[in-house]
Design a protein around this motif. Structure first.
Motif, mmCIF file in Angstrom:
data_model
loop_
_atom_site.group_PDB
_atom_site.id
_atom_site.type_symbol
_atom_site.label_atom_id
_atom_site.label_comp_id
_atom_site.label_asym_id
_atom_site.label_seq_id
_atom_site.Cartn_x
_atom_site.Cartn_y
_atom_site.Cartn_z
ATOM 1 N N LYS B 93 36.210 67.098 -27.508
ATOM 2 C CA LYS B 93 35.894 65.315 -27.038
ATOM 3 C C LYS B 93 36.237 65.251 -25.400
ATOM 4 O O LYS B 93 35.029 64.705 -24.697
ATOM 5 N N SER B 94 36.960 65.353 -24.730
ATOM 6 C CA SER B 94 37.253 64.688 -23.387
ATOM 7 C C SER B 94 36.370 65.814 -22.205
ATOM 8 O O SER B 94 36.176 65.038 -21.679
ATOM 9 N N ARG B 95 35.484 67.243 -22.868
ATOM 10 C CA ARG B 95 34.670 67.856 -22.342
ATOM 11 C C ARG B 95 33.445 67.050 -21.692
ATOM 12 O O ARG B 95 32.668 66.627 -21.432
ATOM 13 N N GLY B 172 20.619 59.054 -23.203
ATOM 14 C CA GLY B 172 20.906 57.979 -23.500
ATOM 15 C C GLY B 172 21.561 57.811 -22.299
ATOM 16 O O GLY B 172 21.569 57.184 -21.508
ATOM 17 N N LEU B 173 22.037 59.221 -21.981
ATOM 18 C CA LEU B 173 23.320 58.922 -20.128
ATOM 19 C C LEU B 173 21.535 58.508 -19.815
ATOM 20 O O LEU B 173 22.414 57.662 -18.416
ATOM 21 N N GLU B 174 20.681 59.244 -19.311
ATOM 22 C CA GLU B 174 19.776 58.759 -17.886
ATOM 23 C C GLU B 174 19.281 57.503 -17.923
ATOM 24 O O GLU B 174 19.541 56.867 -17.330
ATOM 25 N N ASP B 194 32.200 54.889 -20.792
ATOM 26 C CA ASP B 194 33.372 54.718 -22.244
ATOM 27 C C ASP B 194 32.434 54.226 -23.340
ATOM 28 O O ASP B 194 32.575 54.723 -24.026
ATOM 29 N N GLN B 195 31.508 52.985 -23.647
ATOM 30 C CA GLN B 195 31.004 52.816 -24.053
ATOM 31 C C GLN B 195 29.720 53.159 -24.806
ATOM 32 O O GLN B 195 30.207 53.661 -26.342
ATOM 33 N N MET B 196 29.741 54.597 -23.695
ATOM 34 C CA MET B 196 28.363 55.467 -24.825
ATOM 35 C C MET B 196 28.955 56.098 -24.862
ATOM 36 O O MET B 196 27.967 56.556 -26.288
ATOM 37 N N MET B 197 29.848 56.841 -24.760
ATOM 38 C CA MET B 197 30.109 58.019 -25.531
ATOM 39 C C MET B 197 31.183 57.656 -26.994
ATOM 40 O O MET B 197 31.624 58.206 -27.385
ATOM 41 N N GLN B 198 31.171 56.247 -26.423
ATOM 42 C CA GLN B 198 31.918 55.546 -27.429
ATOM 43 C C GLN B 198 31.224 55.867 -29.018
ATOM 44 O O GLN B 198 31.177 56.037 -30.293
ATOM 45 N N ILE B 199 29.814 55.400 -28.912
ATOM 46 C CA ILE B 199 28.910 55.696 -29.967
ATOM 47 C C ILE B 199 28.676 57.173 -29.807
ATOM 48 O O ILE B 199 28.453 57.864 -31.057
#
Lengths: 240, 240
Positions: B93-95, B172-174, B194-199
């Motif tokens: 997850k942290s990676r 998504g990140l782009e 952070d929000q993106m990673m939550q999804i």
DNA sequence: CTTGTAAATGAAGCATATTCATATATACTG
DNA sequence: CAGTATATATGAATATGCTTCATTTACAAG
């Protein structure tokens, strides 16, 4: 004024002009679609449309405006069909699934045009001021509405902003569509979209299972917090 | 062969050539970065690099090759830093969080170049045969490895192909990076990621791990809260 | 039939990437 | 060190492709 319908092919002058405009747009769509914006030559578009090169500029200010016309038709259809498609669908999840399927299908089909199409717009920091941005804005409004609706129904998590969901949804789908198109093995479209939705829906939906994503920890915190707050409110009227 | 180091500025001939090559690449990066590929003029690049226009073509076959050189440097750094960054991180997850943060940060920074940069490559169906594709391939290999590792550890769901995860992640990140860059309010990068990673993490990680979605943060909060509550309860001894 | 106007044409203009004949600098050789 | 071959550099010439424009053609109205 309308005198009488001439039996010859083209009717009124205005109509012939409109026809020609359509012919040029159609030719442009074909040529843009073949190898993208940059490699498309106005000369070829003109030839296909059966007009002289200069005539194109009687109808469109420049190559970009021509692209915009093509893109506008594309987006109008795309937006219309998206809005139409979700009408009959009752729940948030199936609506999102439809939007995903629809988007990937269309984007994969018109890839060469699209990939370059929005480029002249997307490139600059002033993207937001371009008409291309507006087209896109109108289109994703359909998605936004589904999400807002979903939030009202309690289907969609509220701790992540809509804009973030939108970016992940369409960003992910765009990449997916591109991959789908490139794949030599032409992986199944439906299957791929399903898989993408498996990730996206779990991430966006508040489903009964996901309510407890953190093992009830947040609920426990909230409960406790409420109790403390209540107690503090009732007892100490003195705060800092 | 190396005779002796001349005290004058440029040493051996080869070195001077390399220096000039670097100067041209640097100039190109700056000019491409300003307004993207299309608006960049070879003339300006040449002037900035302090060479004649024709000289550029002694070093690079054409404008595209020049872009590729710039992109290669960018990707090399990007890939290296990504690989380096995850080394010390123990859990999947942290990676992933690191990769996301890293990617968005870099992409948002070099947006004008990037958005047009890959365009000449991405446009065609033969993208896979381009060098641009290879650069990207090498870069995302870092992500792929994290996922494969995560699967071995039982952290990552196995019912969705890696390629789908990759597309959603980077697509998504782009989009997110682009939005971030356009936003007038310059929303906080960390918060957005952070929000993106939550999804994304909820969608990609296996449930059991997702029980601890917030990395134990809720537990920590709860602990602290309990302590505070206890203290308040004991000191201000007014209970209801 | 005449004439004014809209529409169309394709050659000329222009901006830029790319090539090329020419010039210059550098290294090597006797 | 002069002479020469070779690598490097130059910027004017060329090629391509978008855009403009002076001229022509088609049409509609009187």
């Amino acid at each position: 004024m309308n005198k009488a319908v001439r039996p010859s092919r083209p009717q009124t002058r205005r109509q012939r002009v409109e026809e020609k405009e359509q012919a040029i747009i159609a030719a442009a769509r074909a040529v843009f679609g073949k190898n993208g914006f940059d490699k498309a030559k106005i000369a070829e578009i003109a030839k296909r449309a059966g007009v002289a090169e200069g005539t194109v500029y009687l109808y469109f200010e420049n190559k970009n405006a021509l692209l915009l016309a093509v893109a506008t038709e594309f987006y109008d259809r795309l937006t219309h069909d998206a809005a139409e498609g979700i009408k009959s669908l009752p729940d948030t999840k199936s609506r999102l699934a439809f939007l995903a399927r629809h988007h990937v299908e269309r984007v994969a089909a018109e890839w060469p045009m699209l990939s370059t199409a929005m480029m002249p717009f997307k490139a600059s920091d002033e993207y937001r001021q371009t008409e291309g941005y507006q087209l896109n804005r109108t289109y994703v409004e359909v998605f936004d509405q589904v999400i807002r609706d979903g939030i009202n129904r309690g289907d969609i998590r509220t701790d992540v902003p809509l804009s973030v969901m939108r970016d992940i949804f369409y960003g992910g789908l765009e990449y997916g569509a591109r991959t789908l198109r490139m794949r030599p093995d032409r992986a199944d479209l439906d299957e791929t979209v399903d898989q993408m939705m498996q990730i996206l829906s779990v991430g966006m939906l508040v489903k009964p299972a996901a309510v407890d994503t953190d093992g009830g920890a947040a609920d426990a915190v909230l409960d406790r917090l409420e109790k403390i707050a209540t107690r503090l409110e009732t007892t100490a009227a003195t705060t800092d």
